[in-house]
Design an enzyme around this catalytic site. Structure first.
Site, PDB file in Angstrom:
ATOM      1  N   ARG A  19       0.834  -1.212   0.000  1.00 39.39           N
ATOM      2  CA  ARG A  19       0.000   0.000   0.000  1.00 39.39           C
ATOM      3  C   ARG A  19       0.870   1.263   0.000  1.00 39.39           C
ATOM      4  O   ARG A  19       1.587   1.536   0.984  1.00 39.39           O
ATOM      5  CB  ARG A  19      -0.861   0.011   1.270  1.00 39.39           C
ATOM      6  CG  ARG A  19      -1.703   1.257   1.430  1.00 39.39           C
ATOM      7  CD  ARG A  19      -2.286   1.369   2.832  1.00 39.39           C
ATOM      8  NE  ARG A  19      -3.114   2.547   2.966  1.00 39.39           N
ATOM      9  CZ  ARG A  19      -3.465   3.099   4.112  1.00 39.39           C
ATOM     10  NH1 ARG A  19      -3.080   2.538   5.260  1.00 39.39           N
ATOM     11  NH2 ARG A  19      -4.206   4.175   4.140  1.00 39.39           N
ATOM     12  N   ASN A  75      -2.669   2.764  16.144  1.00 37.90           N
ATOM     13  CA  ASN A  75      -2.718   3.423  14.841  1.00 37.90           C
ATOM     14  C   ASN A  75      -4.114   3.154  14.306  1.00 37.90           C
ATOM     15  O   ASN A  75      -4.395   2.069  13.777  1.00 37.90           O
ATOM     16  CB  ASN A  75      -1.644   2.881  13.896  1.00 37.90           C
ATOM     17  CG  ASN A  75      -1.636   3.648  12.569  1.00 37.90           C
ATOM     18  OD1 ASN A  75      -2.565   4.411  12.282  1.00 37.90           O
ATOM     19  ND2 ASN A  75      -0.600   3.447  11.769  1.00 37.90           N
ATOM     20  N   HIS A  81      -9.314  10.254  12.061  1.00 34.66           N
ATOM     21  CA  HIS A  81      -9.846  11.542  11.623  1.00 34.66           C
ATOM     22  C   HIS A  81     -11.372  11.595  11.634  1.00 34.66           C
ATOM     23  O   HIS A  81     -11.963  12.604  11.258  1.00 34.66           O
ATOM     24  CB  HIS A  81      -9.335  11.842  10.197  1.00 34.66           C
ATOM     25  CG  HIS A  81      -7.893  11.501  10.004  1.00 34.66           C
ATOM     26  ND1 HIS A  81      -6.881  12.136  10.703  1.00 34.66           N
ATOM     27  CD2 HIS A  81      -7.265  10.562   9.227  1.00 34.66           C
ATOM     28  CE1 HIS A  81      -5.712  11.611  10.344  1.00 34.66           C
ATOM     29  NE2 HIS A  81      -5.920  10.658   9.462  1.00 34.66           N
ATOM     30  N   LEU A 102       2.419   6.070  10.860  1.00 36.29           N
ATOM     31  CA  LEU A 102       3.652   5.856  10.096  1.00 36.29           C
ATOM     32  C   LEU A 102       4.065   7.143   9.377  1.00 36.29           C
ATOM     33  O   LEU A 102       5.236   7.535   9.385  1.00 36.29           O
ATOM     34  CB  LEU A 102       3.421   4.750   9.054  1.00 36.29           C
ATOM     35  CG  LEU A 102       3.141   3.362   9.645  1.00 36.29           C
ATOM     36  CD1 LEU A 102       2.209   2.580   8.754  1.00 36.29           C
ATOM     37  CD2 LEU A 102       4.433   2.611   9.855  1.00 36.29           C
ATOM     38  N   SER A 103       3.108   7.777   8.741  1.00 32.98           N
ATOM     39  CA  SER A 103       3.400   8.971   7.951  1.00 32.98           C
ATOM     40  C   SER A 103       3.283  10.221   8.818  1.00 32.98           C
ATOM     41  O   SER A 103       2.665  10.186   9.891  1.00 32.98           O
ATOM     42  CB  SER A 103       2.419   9.064   6.776  1.00 32.98           C
ATOM     43  OG  SER A 103       1.093   9.225   7.252  1.00 32.98           O
ATOM     44  N   ARG A 108       0.579  16.113   5.075  1.00 36.16           N
ATOM     45  CA  ARG A 108      -0.310  15.516   4.074  1.00 36.16           C
ATOM     46  C   ARG A 108      -1.599  16.337   3.939  1.00 36.16           C
ATOM     47  O   ARG A 108      -1.636  17.488   4.346  1.00 36.16           O
ATOM     48  CB  ARG A 108      -0.591  14.049   4.460  1.00 36.16           C
ATOM     49  CG  ARG A 108       0.707  13.223   4.528  1.00 36.16           C
ATOM     50  CD  ARG A 108       0.439  11.779   4.868  1.00 36.16           C
ATOM     51  NE  ARG A 108      -0.370  11.146   3.830  1.00 36.16           N
ATOM     52  CZ  ARG A 108      -0.993   9.971   3.991  1.00 36.16           C
ATOM     53  NH1 ARG A 108      -0.902   9.325   5.146  1.00 36.16           N
ATOM     54  NH2 ARG A 108      -1.709   9.460   3.015  1.00 36.16           N
ATOM     55  N   ARG A 112      -6.256  15.151   7.194  1.00 35.45           N
ATOM     56  CA  ARG A 112      -5.492  14.287   8.111  1.00 35.45           C
ATOM     57  C   ARG A 112      -4.891  15.073   9.277  1.00 35.45           C
ATOM     58  O   ARG A 112      -4.266  14.502  10.164  1.00 35.45           O
ATOM     59  CB  ARG A 112      -4.373  13.558   7.359  1.00 35.45           C
ATOM     60  CG  ARG A 112      -4.875  12.583   6.331  1.00 35.45           C
ATOM     61  CD  ARG A 112      -3.734  11.788   5.705  1.00 35.45           C
ATOM     62  NE  ARG A 112      -4.105  11.316   4.386  1.00 35.45           N
ATOM     63  CZ  ARG A 112      -4.792  10.187   4.147  1.00 35.45           C
ATOM     64  NH1 ARG A 112      -5.149   9.397   5.121  1.00 35.45           N
ATOM     65  NH2 ARG A 112      -5.110   9.846   2.907  1.00 35.45           N
TER      66      ARG A 112
HETATM   67  C1  DHK Z   1      -2.620   5.496   8.355  1.00 37.06           C
HETATM   68  C2  DHK Z   1      -3.733   5.644   7.616  1.00 37.06           C
HETATM   69  O1  DHK Z   1      -4.363   4.588   7.113  1.00 37.06           O
HETATM   70  C3  DHK Z   1      -4.288   6.977   7.284  1.00 37.06           C
HETATM   71  O2  DHK Z   1      -5.671   6.968   7.122  1.00 37.06           O
HETATM   72  C4  DHK Z   1      -3.871   8.029   8.298  1.00 37.06           C
HETATM   73  C5  DHK Z   1      -1.976   6.621   9.056  1.00 37.06           C
HETATM   74  C6  DHK Z   1      -2.380   7.982   8.540  1.00 37.06           C
HETATM   75  C7  DHK Z   1      -0.466   6.413   9.157  1.00 37.06           C
HETATM   76  O3  DHK Z   1       0.312   7.262   8.712  1.00 37.06           O
HETATM   77  O4  DHK Z   1      -0.060   5.398   9.710  1.00 37.06           O
HETATM   78  O5  DHK Z   1      -4.256   9.294   7.832  1.00 37.06           O
END
Ligand code: DHK
Length: 147
Positions: A19, A75, A81, A102-103, A108, A112
């Site tokens: 992904r 997570n 959100h 993670l991000s 972004r 978010r």
């Molecule tokens: C993971 C997701 O699936 C997003 O919907 C979030 C998050 C960020 C992550 O960065 O782990 O916005």
């Protein structure tokens, strides 16, 4: 006091590895799980690592962690959100919850930037990829030491 850190992962995190690797990295969720497990072991903790695409299941697991875990790493994926139910579940328990992404969600899309979870969590770690889970384990361990 239970010795288990629960690590809960929300929707689409089962797709890690394939992904959007430029955003989420190349490690799979089982690989992150074993990284978390190995690190927690060095600090004397077990991990209970889970993933669900379903909001209510995450709510059930957070409630379970209220009795059965010494800390929760969460997570919540996109539910971060949107989900007042997950926020309320965190607020209802005493177990400390660390929000992980993670991000770097702040670098972004604007949708978010808001989290329903951050202000009821003990802290937030984002933008460090899979290392964020390891940092969150360190955070829980040091929080429990100070107590
Ligand atoms: C993971 C997701 O699936 C997003 O919907 C979030 C998050 C960020 C992550 O960065 O782990 O916005």
């Amino acid at each position: 006091m239970p010795n288990t850190i629960m690590v809960l992962n929300g929707p689409n995190l089962n797709m890690l590895g394939s992904r959007e690797p430029e955003t989420y990295g190349t490690l799979t969720l089982p690989e992150i799980g074993s990284m978390a497990k190995d690190h927690a072991k060095t600090l004397g903790y077990d991990t209970d690592f889970r993933q669900s695409n379903h909001e209510g299941t995450l709510v059930d697991w957070i409630q379970e962690g209220g009795d059965g875990a010494c800390g929760i790493i969460l997570n919540a994926g996109a539910y971060t959100h949107t989900s007042i139910a997950i926020r309320d579940a965190i607020a209802a328990i005493k177990t400390p919850v660390i929000e992980v992404h993670l991000s770097n969600v702040f670098a972004r899309e604007e949708f978010r930037h808001h989290s329903y979870i951050s202000d009821v969590a003990k802290g937030v770690i984002c933008g460090f990829g899979a290392s964020g889970y390891v940092l969150a384990i360190d955070a829980i361990a040091s929080m429990l030491r100070v107590k």
